[in-house]
Design a protein around this motif. Structure first.
Motif, PDB file in Angstrom:
ATOM      1  N   VAL A  66       0.822  -1.208   0.000  1.00 35.40           N
ATOM      2  CA  VAL A  66       0.000   0.000   0.000  1.00 35.40           C
ATOM      3  C   VAL A  66       0.859   1.261   0.000  1.00 35.40           C
ATOM      4  N   ALA A  70      -0.161   1.984  -3.679  1.00 37.83           N
ATOM      5  CA  ALA A  70      -1.497   2.524  -3.365  1.00 37.83           C
ATOM      6  C   ALA A  70      -2.615   1.520  -3.597  1.00 37.83           C
ATOM      7  N   GLU A  72      -5.328   0.101  -2.281  1.00 32.95           N
ATOM      8  CA  GLU A  72      -6.161   0.413  -1.114  1.00 32.95           C
ATOM      9  C   GLU A  72      -7.535   0.864  -1.561  1.00 32.95           C
ATOM     10  N   TYR A 147      -6.304  -2.898   2.423  1.00 32.01           N
ATOM     11  CA  TYR A 147      -5.065  -2.483   1.767  1.00 32.01           C
ATOM     12  C   TYR A 147      -4.109  -3.660   1.616  1.00 32.01           C
ATOM     13  N   GLY A 204      -6.191   6.630  -3.837  1.00 35.35           N
ATOM     14  CA  GLY A 204      -5.466   7.354  -4.870  1.00 35.35           C
ATOM     15  C   GLY A 204      -6.300   8.420  -5.542  1.00 35.35           C
TER      16      GLY A 204
END
Length: 361
Positions: A66, A70, A72, A147, A204
């Motif tokens: 994560v 990213a 998540e 995540y 994001g």
């Protein structure tokens, strides 16, 4: 067998007096309850180790997926206390469904709807004393998130994933925004593109929106209004909310899905439209059409819809070289009526004829 979430009670909860002080003026997202829900997933074992424990920091390896890629997603939903003291969730099935869609888009494991709702309810039962009183006008905001926790450097889906739910007592999302907000039409930034992550609720998307939000604030606006192209094209959504227009012909227009988030409040507004003598229409609206029709008065109201902000009147829009008032610069009658309708259902003041509420306590 569905994932279970047994309670391991916090041995040092916040004292009652401190909690009541927080509940008197919690703001939004500033304070958190005594517990959290957790579960783990691995490629070998699937979902396991569901539990509710004391709220505590999360430990991550510096190479956790994560942090670098990213991977998540998250959700947001609210719990409401009714006059009889009972506690209810508003349409958690839609949040569960959207969470699964976001997971697929981010190559994360899908948590089934039953387990998602069970995880939220388990935390809510543990922290029911944190749900604000019925007459406070506030709620308990719940934040499920997932995540990639595996430690590795390489672009592939994580083979180890963590899931949590935390909760925070919540007042109004916009400070003073209940009476209306102004949106900045960005000529610099867009939010999403076809085939991108616009319909996924992933961190994001929100990180990428922060520069546009700063731009909006620098221009005296509460939030940004995204178009399909910077400064031109079609309306998409605000930085945190879906958009709606009310016309003098009683149309309720909202951009269609595709690159925007499939909002729970958005879906609820569309289902309630006919009860407010409005014809729901999902179609593209260009910024030129919006400006021209606001100027002529044929678009007489504009509002935004989202879990955090509920229904927020939009009183005007600003952009490079223009400033446009919507309606008379005051919240519109249909906007306020729809807000009162949704809030009335959530708080148990109006009949739940659509069966949107789910009792937890």
């Amino acid at each position: 067998m569905s994932l279970a979430f047994p309670l391991h009670r916090n041995e040092s909860p916040l004292p009652d007096g401190d909690r009541e002080t927080i509940l008197a003026a919690p703001g939004f997202g500033q304070y958190f309850t005594d517990h959290m829900t957790s579960a783990s997933w691995t490629a070998e074992a699937g979902w396991h180790d569901g539990k509710v424990t004391a709220l505590a920091p999360i430990t991550l390896h510096p190479a956790a997926a994560v942090l670098h890629y990213a991977q998540e997603i998250f959700e947001g939903l609210k719990a409401f206390r009714h006059a009889d003291g009972s506690i209810w969730l508003f349409r958690p099935d839609l949040n569960a469904r959207r969470f699964a869609h976001s997971a697929r888009r981010l190559a994360l494991p899908v948590l089934d709807e039953e387990a998602f709702i069970a995880s939220v309810e388990a935390l809510l039962r543990a922290d029911e004393s944190w749900v604000p009183s019925h007459d406070s006008g506030m709620s308990l905001y719940l934040r499920p998130f997932m995540y990639g926790a595996e430690a590795f450097l390489g672009v592939r889906p994580a083979a180890q994933v963590s899931y949590h739910v935390i909760a925070s007592p919540a007042a109004s999302y916009f400070s003073g925004g209940g009476s209306g907000v102004t949106l900045w039409v960005s000529s610099t930034y867009t939010r999403a593109a076809e085939g991108g992550t616009g319909r996924a609720k992933c961190g994001g998307n929100y990180a990428a929106s922060l520069a546009a939000q700063v731009e909006a604030h620098e221009n005296g606006c509460h939030q940004v209004l995204y178009l399909s192209e910077p400064g031109r094209g079609y309306l998409e959504e605000s930085g945190t909310m879906n958009l709606f227009l009310v016309t003098d012909e009683r149309e309720l227009i909202t951009p269609g899905l595709g690159t925007i988030l499939d909002g729970v409040t958005r879906a609820s507004v569309l289902e309630l439209a006919a009860e407010h003598d409005l014809k729901a229409v999902e179609r593209q609206v260009g910024i030129d059409e919006l400006r021209e029709r606001c100027a002529s008065g044929s678009i007489c109201e504009m509002f935004a819809a989202g879990t955090a902000a509920v229904i927020t009147p939009i009183l005007g829009i600003k952009g490079e070289g223009f400033e446009q008032v919507v309606g008379g610069g005051e919240p519109g009658g249909s906007t306020l009526a729809i807000r009162d309708h949704i809030v009335g259902i959530q708080r148990g003041r109006l009949a739940d004829s659509h069966r949107w509420l789910r009792r937890v306590v």
